[in-house]
Motif scaffolding. Structure first.
Motif, PDB file in Angstrom:
ATOM      1  N   PHE A 169       0.772  -1.243  -0.064  1.00  0.00           N
ATOM      2  CA  PHE A 169      -0.058   0.084  -0.076  1.00  0.00           C
ATOM      3  C   PHE A 169       0.778   1.286   0.063  1.00  0.00           C
ATOM      4  CE2 PHE A 169      -3.171   2.836   1.874  1.00  0.00           C
ATOM      5  CZ  PHE A 169      -4.186   2.713   0.943  1.00  0.00           C
ATOM      6  N   TYR A 170       1.898   1.303   0.438  1.00  0.00           N
ATOM      7  CA  TYR A 170       2.906   2.387   0.838  1.00  0.00           C
ATOM      8  C   TYR A 170       3.529   2.758  -0.481  1.00  0.00           C
ATOM      9  CZ  TYR A 170       2.351   2.278   5.990  1.00  0.00           C
ATOM     10  OH  TYR A 170       1.989   2.181   7.338  1.00  0.00           O
ATOM     11  N   ALA A 171       3.951   1.589  -0.931  1.00  0.00           N
ATOM     12  CA  ALA A 171       4.763   1.550  -2.154  1.00  0.00           C
ATOM     13  C   ALA A 171       3.858   2.056  -3.501  1.00  0.00           C
ATOM     14  CB  ALA A 171       5.268  -0.023  -2.735  1.00  0.00           C
ATOM     15  N   GLY A 172       2.425   1.703  -3.380  1.00  0.00           N
ATOM     16  CA  GLY A 172       1.616   1.810  -4.241  1.00  0.00           C
ATOM     17  C   GLY A 172       1.268   3.422  -4.830  1.00  0.00           C
ATOM     18  N   LEU A 173       1.336   4.240  -3.498  1.00  0.00           N
ATOM     19  CA  LEU A 173       1.075   5.457  -3.567  1.00  0.00           C
ATOM     20  C   LEU A 173       2.189   6.334  -3.438  1.00  0.00           C
ATOM     21  CD1 LEU A 173      -2.027   5.583  -1.081  1.00  0.00           C
ATOM     22  CD2 LEU A 173      -1.918   5.428  -3.628  1.00  0.00           C
ATOM     23  N   SER A 174       3.503   5.983  -3.472  1.00  0.00           N
ATOM     24  CA  SER A 174       4.814   6.572  -3.496  1.00  0.00           C
ATOM     25  C   SER A 174       5.362   6.904  -4.834  1.00  0.00           C
ATOM     26  CB  SER A 174       5.795   5.857  -2.715  1.00  0.00           C
ATOM     27  OG  SER A 174       5.479   5.555  -1.567  1.00  0.00           O
ATOM     28  N   ALA A 175       5.910   7.962  -4.842  1.00  0.00           N
ATOM     29  CA  ALA A 175       6.245   8.460  -6.430  1.00  0.00           C
ATOM     30  C   ALA A 175       7.243   7.457  -7.170  1.00  0.00           C
ATOM     31  CB  ALA A 175       6.776   9.974  -6.420  1.00  0.00           C
ATOM     32  N   THR A 201       7.594   4.135  -6.638  1.00  0.00           N
ATOM     33  CA  THR A 201       7.440   2.982  -6.486  1.00  0.00           C
ATOM     34  C   THR A 201       5.915   2.647  -7.296  1.00  0.00           C
ATOM     35  OG1 THR A 201       6.955   2.978  -4.363  1.00  0.00           O
ATOM     36  CG2 THR A 201       8.903   1.986  -5.129  1.00  0.00           C
ATOM     37  N   MET A 202       5.232   3.627  -7.416  1.00  0.00           N
ATOM     38  CA  MET A 202       3.774   3.483  -7.749  1.00  0.00           C
ATOM     39  C   MET A 202       3.748   3.094  -9.402  1.00  0.00           C
ATOM     40  SD  MET A 202       2.502   7.504  -8.566  1.00  0.00           S
ATOM     41  CE  MET A 202       2.190   7.737  -6.809  1.00  0.00           C
ATOM     42  N   ALA A 203       2.606   2.438  -9.638  1.00  0.00           N
ATOM     43  CA  ALA A 203       2.467   2.069 -11.035  1.00  0.00           C
ATOM     44  C   ALA A 203       2.443   3.206 -12.041  1.00  0.00           C
ATOM     45  CB  ALA A 203       1.426   1.058 -11.023  1.00  0.00           C
ATOM     46  N   PRO A 204       2.909   2.819 -13.334  1.00  0.00           N
ATOM     47  CA  PRO A 204       3.041   3.669 -14.275  1.00  0.00           C
ATOM     48  C   PRO A 204       1.643   4.452 -14.538  1.00  0.00           C
ATOM     49  CG  PRO A 204       4.349   2.112 -14.866  1.00  0.00           C
ATOM     50  CD  PRO A 204       3.746   1.591 -13.722  1.00  0.00           C
ATOM     51  N   ALA A 205       1.267   5.622 -14.954  1.00  0.00           N
ATOM     52  CA  ALA A 205       0.172   6.415 -15.570  1.00  0.00           C
ATOM     53  C   ALA A 205      -0.503   5.343 -16.457  1.00  0.00           C
ATOM     54  CB  ALA A 205       0.402   7.457 -15.731  1.00  0.00           C
ATOM     55  N   LEU A 240       3.866  19.473  -4.902  1.00  0.00           N
ATOM     56  CA  LEU A 240       5.210  19.255  -4.840  1.00  0.00           C
ATOM     57  C   LEU A 240       5.479  18.395  -6.275  1.00  0.00           C
ATOM     58  CD1 LEU A 240       6.156  18.620  -1.256  1.00  0.00           C
ATOM     59  CD2 LEU A 240       5.741  20.797  -2.714  1.00  0.00           C
ATOM     60  N   ASP A 241       6.145  18.662  -7.000  1.00  0.00           N
ATOM     61  CA  ASP A 241       6.766  17.924  -8.398  1.00  0.00           C
ATOM     62  C   ASP A 241       7.287  16.656  -8.212  1.00  0.00           C
ATOM     63  OD1 ASP A 241       5.578  19.933  -9.921  1.00  0.00           O
ATOM     64  OD2 ASP A 241       7.624  20.731 -10.430  1.00  0.00           O
ATOM     65  N   GLY A 242       6.828  15.588  -8.799  1.00  0.00           N
ATOM     66  CA  GLY A 242       7.520  14.323  -8.452  1.00  0.00           C
ATOM     67  C   GLY A 242       7.181  13.741  -7.156  1.00  0.00           C
ATOM     68  N   CYS A 243       6.085  13.891  -6.482  1.00  0.00           N
ATOM     69  CA  CYS A 243       6.067  13.685  -5.364  1.00  0.00           C
ATOM     70  C   CYS A 243       4.456  12.802  -5.237  1.00  0.00           C
ATOM     71  CB  CYS A 243       5.970  14.579  -4.262  1.00  0.00           C
ATOM     72  SG  CYS A 243       5.662  14.264  -2.404  1.00  0.00           S
ATOM     73  N   GLY A 244       4.277  11.678  -4.470  1.00  0.00           N
ATOM     74  CA  GLY A 244       3.304  10.932  -4.168  1.00  0.00           C
ATOM     75  C   GLY A 244       2.475  11.433  -2.895  1.00  0.00           C
ATOM     76  N   HIS A 245       1.510  10.326  -2.370  1.00  0.00           N
ATOM     77  CA  HIS A 245       0.763  10.721  -1.272  1.00  0.00           C
ATOM     78  C   HIS A 245       1.433  10.994   0.055  1.00  0.00           C
ATOM     79  CE1 HIS A 245      -2.973  10.356   0.392  1.00  0.00           C
ATOM     80  NE2 HIS A 245      -2.529   9.391   1.435  1.00  0.00           N
ATOM     81  N   TRP A 246       2.655  10.474  -0.002  1.00  0.00           N
ATOM     82  CA  TRP A 246       3.054  10.414   1.486  1.00  0.00           C
ATOM     83  C   TRP A 246       3.854  11.394   1.658  1.00  0.00           C
ATOM     84  CZ3 TRP A 246      -0.085   6.837   3.439  1.00  0.00           C
ATOM     85  CH2 TRP A 246      -0.361   5.911   2.797  1.00  0.00           C
ATOM     86  N   VAL A 247       3.316  13.030   1.533  1.00  0.00           N
ATOM     87  CA  VAL A 247       4.356  13.996   1.408  1.00  0.00           C
ATOM     88  C   VAL A 247       5.346  14.326   2.647  1.00  0.00           C
ATOM     89  CG1 VAL A 247       2.904  15.288  -0.591  1.00  0.00           C
ATOM     90  CG2 VAL A 247       2.413  15.470   2.278  1.00  0.00           C
ATOM     91  N   GLN A 248       5.082  14.353   3.587  1.00  0.00           N
ATOM     92  CA  GLN A 248       6.043  14.581   4.684  1.00  0.00           C
ATOM     93  C   GLN A 248       6.711  13.631   4.871  1.00  0.00           C
ATOM     94  OE1 GLN A 248       2.625  13.325   5.229  1.00  0.00           O
ATOM     95  NE2 GLN A 248       2.564  12.791   7.495  1.00  0.00           N
TER      96      GLN A 248
END
Length: 330
Positions: free
Chosen positions: A182-188, A190-194, A301-309
């Motif tokens: 779950f963490y990987a799937g929403l991280s810039a 390691t997330m799946a390509p668009a 934030l450019d190039g950033c996924g869900h877990w911003v902080q």
């Protein structure tokens, strides 16, 4: 044992009384109170890189375990996790810490918890920071009706989480593996390509974890840090955390008196440009000029996924501190 020079050595763990239970929190620093509210599926630990930075900048930073998580209370009733109860918890924490007011900052589910804390208790919460999930006032049709219509034949993850025990049966046999996916799937990084299958939609007869892609951890998460998250949920289970999703209709009913209301206090929004939340809720971000008239900054934030902080701690810390330093001090 951490050394005296280790920032963690200056952190203080406490349990404070709230109506119906106790809330665990971690505090660091002295100065104006900043309350940090995590999202799903996390804990106070998601703010581990903000606590020392805010403390060094002259703030009393307090990260809590939302009820149902970590060492905080875990009521059995589903409706004990309604938004009104979580706002009450935040208010009780401020009072228990002896403060007259606080700035409240939330990420993911913590963002609407923070927003509603500011909306319902402007006497206690002088400013609000929202990470990843923008402010969207109460309104429209019943939420489960909306979510039920999303995704076509696939099931939207919020709908998937509604039935007690269903998601728990998927997650709890392998908490660590599920969290990693779950963490990987929403991280810039390691997330799946668009364009590939979305993590948020469950095919008929399948599980959400079937959308997970590989076992690579995102750069922001070490094996030891994943162990820390997993050990908490292995101890507590996931029901308390998932019960937040099971109150969306109840919240809609409870908050009817605040339908469409703006939040007047000074505010800040930070999100990841690659986060699905900021894409789905782009209209809410565009509406912040009206719904957050006190907005003092909005950053994708450019190039950033869900877990911003956690993905971009230095950049987020700088933006938070700059915003906090510009707030009036009572």
């Amino acid at each position: 044992m951490p050394s005296a020079h280790d920032p963690a050595a200056q952190q203080r763990h406490r349990l404070v009384d709230v109506p119906g239970g106790r809330i665990h929190l971690v505090e660091q620093g002295e100065g104006p109170l900043v309350l940090l509210v995590h999202g799903f599926p996390e804990s106070w630990y998601s703010w581990r890189r903000q606590l020392p930075a805010l403390a060094a900048a002259g703030y009393r930073a307090v990260a809590l375990d939302v009820r149902g998580y970590g060492r905080s209370c875990k009521p059995a009733a589903v409706d004990a996790y309604r938004m009104l109860a979580l706002v009450s918890d935040n208010a009780a924490v401020v009072r228990a810490l002896g403060a007259e007011s606080a700035v409240v900052i939330g990420h993911d589910w913590g963002s609407p918890i923070a927003a509603n804390s500011a909306l319902l208790r402007p006497d206690l919460f002088s400013a609000v920071g929202l990470l990843s999930v923008p402010y969207s006032p109460r309104g429209g049709p019943r939420p489960t009706s909306v979510f039920g219509a999303v995704g076509g034949e696939d099931e939207f993850y919020v709908s998937y989480f509604q039935q007690p025990g269903r998601a728990e049966a998927e997650i709890e046999p392998d908490v660590r593996g599920w969290l990693a996916g779950f963490y990987a799937g929403l991280s810039a990084d390691t997330m799946a390509p668009a364009g590939e299958a979305s993590l948020f939609f469950v095919p008929p007869g399948r599980a959400l974890r079937d959308r997970f892609d590989g076992a690579t951890l995102p750069a922001w998460l070490s094996e030891a840090e994943l162990d820390g998250y997993a050990q908490e949920f292995e101890r507590t289970g996931l029901t308390g955390a998932l019960n937040r999703y099971r109150n969306v209709d109840r919240d809609w009913e409870d908050l009817a008196a605040w339908d469409g209301m703006a939040i007047a206090q000074p505010s800040l929004f930070l999100g990841g440009a690659l986060d699905a939340s900021t894409g789905w809720m782009a209209a809410a971000i565009d509406a912040h000029a009206t719904t957050l008239p006190g907005l003092r900054g909005s950053h994708l934030l450019d190039g950033c996924g869900h877990w911003v902080q956690q993905e971009r701690p230095d950049e987020v810390n700088a933006l938070l501190i700059d915003w906090l330093d510009g707030l009036p001090r009572g």
